[in-house]
Write an enzyme that holds these catalytic residues in place. Sequence first.
Site, PDB file in Angstrom:
ATOM      1  N   TYR A   6      -3.130  19.827  29.434  1.00  0.00           N
ATOM      2  CA  TYR A   6      -2.076  18.933  28.941  1.00  0.00           C
ATOM      3  C   TYR A   6      -0.960  18.842  29.974  1.00  0.00           C
ATOM      4  O   TYR A   6      -0.500  17.743  30.314  1.00  0.00           O
ATOM      5  CB  TYR A   6      -1.528  19.456  27.610  1.00  0.00           C
ATOM      6  CG  TYR A   6      -0.320  18.707  27.106  1.00  0.00           C
ATOM      7  CD1 TYR A   6      -0.454  17.483  26.466  1.00  0.00           C
ATOM      8  CD2 TYR A   6       0.970  19.218  27.277  1.00  0.00           C
ATOM      9  CE1 TYR A   6       0.655  16.779  26.006  1.00  0.00           C
ATOM     10  CE2 TYR A   6       2.080  18.532  26.819  1.00  0.00           C
ATOM     11  CZ  TYR A   6       1.925  17.317  26.186  1.00  0.00           C
ATOM     12  OH  TYR A   6       3.024  16.629  25.749  1.00  0.00           O
ATOM     13  N   THR A  64       2.188   2.422  21.611  1.00  0.00           N
ATOM     14  CA  THR A  64       0.896   3.070  21.398  1.00  0.00           C
ATOM     15  C   THR A  64       1.121   4.417  20.710  1.00  0.00           C
ATOM     16  O   THR A  64       2.207   4.994  20.769  1.00  0.00           O
ATOM     17  CB  THR A  64       0.140   3.282  22.719  1.00  0.00           C
ATOM     18  OG1 THR A  64       0.805   4.281  23.508  1.00  0.00           O
ATOM     19  CG2 THR A  64       0.046   1.985  23.512  1.00  0.00           C
ATOM     20  N   GLY A  65       0.089   4.905  20.049  1.00  0.00           N
ATOM     21  CA  GLY A  65       0.251   6.133  19.281  1.00  0.00           C
ATOM     22  C   GLY A  65       1.253   5.962  18.161  1.00  0.00           C
ATOM     23  O   GLY A  65       2.021   6.869  17.842  1.00  0.00           O
ATOM     24  N   ALA A  66       1.223   4.786  17.529  1.00  0.00           N
ATOM     25  CA  ALA A  66       2.273   4.410  16.571  1.00  0.00           C
ATOM     26  C   ALA A  66       1.989   4.860  15.143  1.00  0.00           C
ATOM     27  O   ALA A  66       2.789   4.581  14.245  1.00  0.00           O
ATOM     28  CB  ALA A  66       2.469   2.892  16.589  1.00  0.00           C
ATOM     29  N   SER A  67       0.891   5.553  14.911  1.00  0.00           N
ATOM     30  CA  SER A  67       0.520   5.884  13.533  1.00  0.00           C
ATOM     31  C   SER A  67       1.113   7.190  13.040  1.00  0.00           C
ATOM     32  O   SER A  67       0.980   7.518  11.856  1.00  0.00           O
ATOM     33  CB  SER A  67      -1.011   5.934  13.401  1.00  0.00           C
ATOM     34  OG  SER A  67      -1.555   6.892  14.304  1.00  0.00           O
ATOM     35  N   SER A  68       1.766   7.957  13.913  1.00  0.00           N
ATOM     36  CA  SER A  68       2.372   9.222  13.479  1.00  0.00           C
ATOM     37  C   SER A  68       3.359   9.700  14.536  1.00  0.00           C
ATOM     38  O   SER A  68       3.463   9.122  15.618  1.00  0.00           O
ATOM     39  CB  SER A  68       1.301  10.300  13.244  1.00  0.00           C
ATOM     40  OG  SER A  68       0.680  10.674  14.467  1.00  0.00           O
ATOM     41  N   GLY A  69       4.086  10.767  14.199  1.00  0.00           N
ATOM     42  CA  GLY A  69       4.924  11.451  15.167  1.00  0.00           C
ATOM     43  C   GLY A  69       5.959  10.584  15.842  1.00  0.00           C
ATOM     44  O   GLY A  69       6.635   9.761  15.208  1.00  0.00           O
ATOM     45  N   GLY A 106       5.655   8.099  17.930  1.00  0.00           N
ATOM     46  CA  GLY A 106       5.400   6.661  17.886  1.00  0.00           C
ATOM     47  C   GLY A 106       5.856   6.024  16.591  1.00  0.00           C
ATOM     48  O   GLY A 106       6.494   4.961  16.592  1.00  0.00           O
TER      49      GLY A 106
END
Length: 336
Positions: A158, A16-21, A23
């Site tokens: 956070y 998950t969160g694979a579109s940047s950074g 991930g």
Amino acid sequence: MNHQLKPVSDQVIVITGASSGIGLATALAAARQGARLVLAARNGSALADAERRVREAGGEAVHIVADVGRRSDLEAVAQAALERFGGFDTWVNNAGVSIWGKLVDVSDEDHRKLFETNFWGVVYGSTIAVEHLRQRGGALVNVGSVASDMALPIQGMYAASKHAVKGFTDALRMELEADGAPVSVTLVKPTSIDTPFPRHARNYTGQEAKLPPPVYPPEEVARAILHAAAHPARDIYVGGAAKMMASMQKHAPGTMDWIGANVMVGQQLRDEPVGDPHGALHHAGQDGAVRGDQPGHVMGSSAYTRASLHPIVGAALFSAAGIAAAAWLSAGRQRH
């Protein structure tokens, strides 16, 4: 329990969160090892580009647009893995976002949305993954933070969400152990990582955000995640600073409070006005980049983390780190 995990090259991995950074860095690193990937995030165009980059790196992938704050979206991710690859071997809960601002200044709506992503996204992903992994075995990797062990001023909620992730992950691990389930559960705790994370954050401060030094490359977190996918581990700190700060928080909390109040605020703000204060808290951001635009020096790697993944070298390193931490704590008490 002695968990038997497959090599990454033989695995199907959900991220998950694979579109940047982190991930995206993990997806590309896994692709280079020949893994098959299921990529999830909110930005469909960035995910399509990530899938293309995975294929170019030698992997195979499918992507699905999903908001981790909705259980139904993550159930669809798991279903996509079943339909395309017959299941998955590792599930990585990586999606996360932050807010820069004093706790009393941030709206309840924004605080709640952060928890939906950072905490409930991990809860939904973990429980969905475990239901599947109980039957075939595998690894659950949750990306926490050094903030799982300590608090951060102007990123207070956070830190609270990452504390919650730690408590949930530890409890889930114990329950799975009690059931004899063949599932390895790892919490990865990075310190400051050079990703688009600060730009994606909701920002109440009026100044652009940055990360406190030292800052490490996202590829180091990817290395830790993929190690956990193939080698059972309880916790992995990414960056020697993460281990050092966690040790200081445990043994000298008053000193850490002083550092937080007097040093950490300034280390998280740039001397320039914020461009987009809304960030990617409530909607997909400008994804597609592995690295951010962190000012100042970014470490090339983490010798501590790489050694910690090797049992023999790690034992010697931990001993040296303990001596260094004791010296730092002694100096900190004297200054305080």
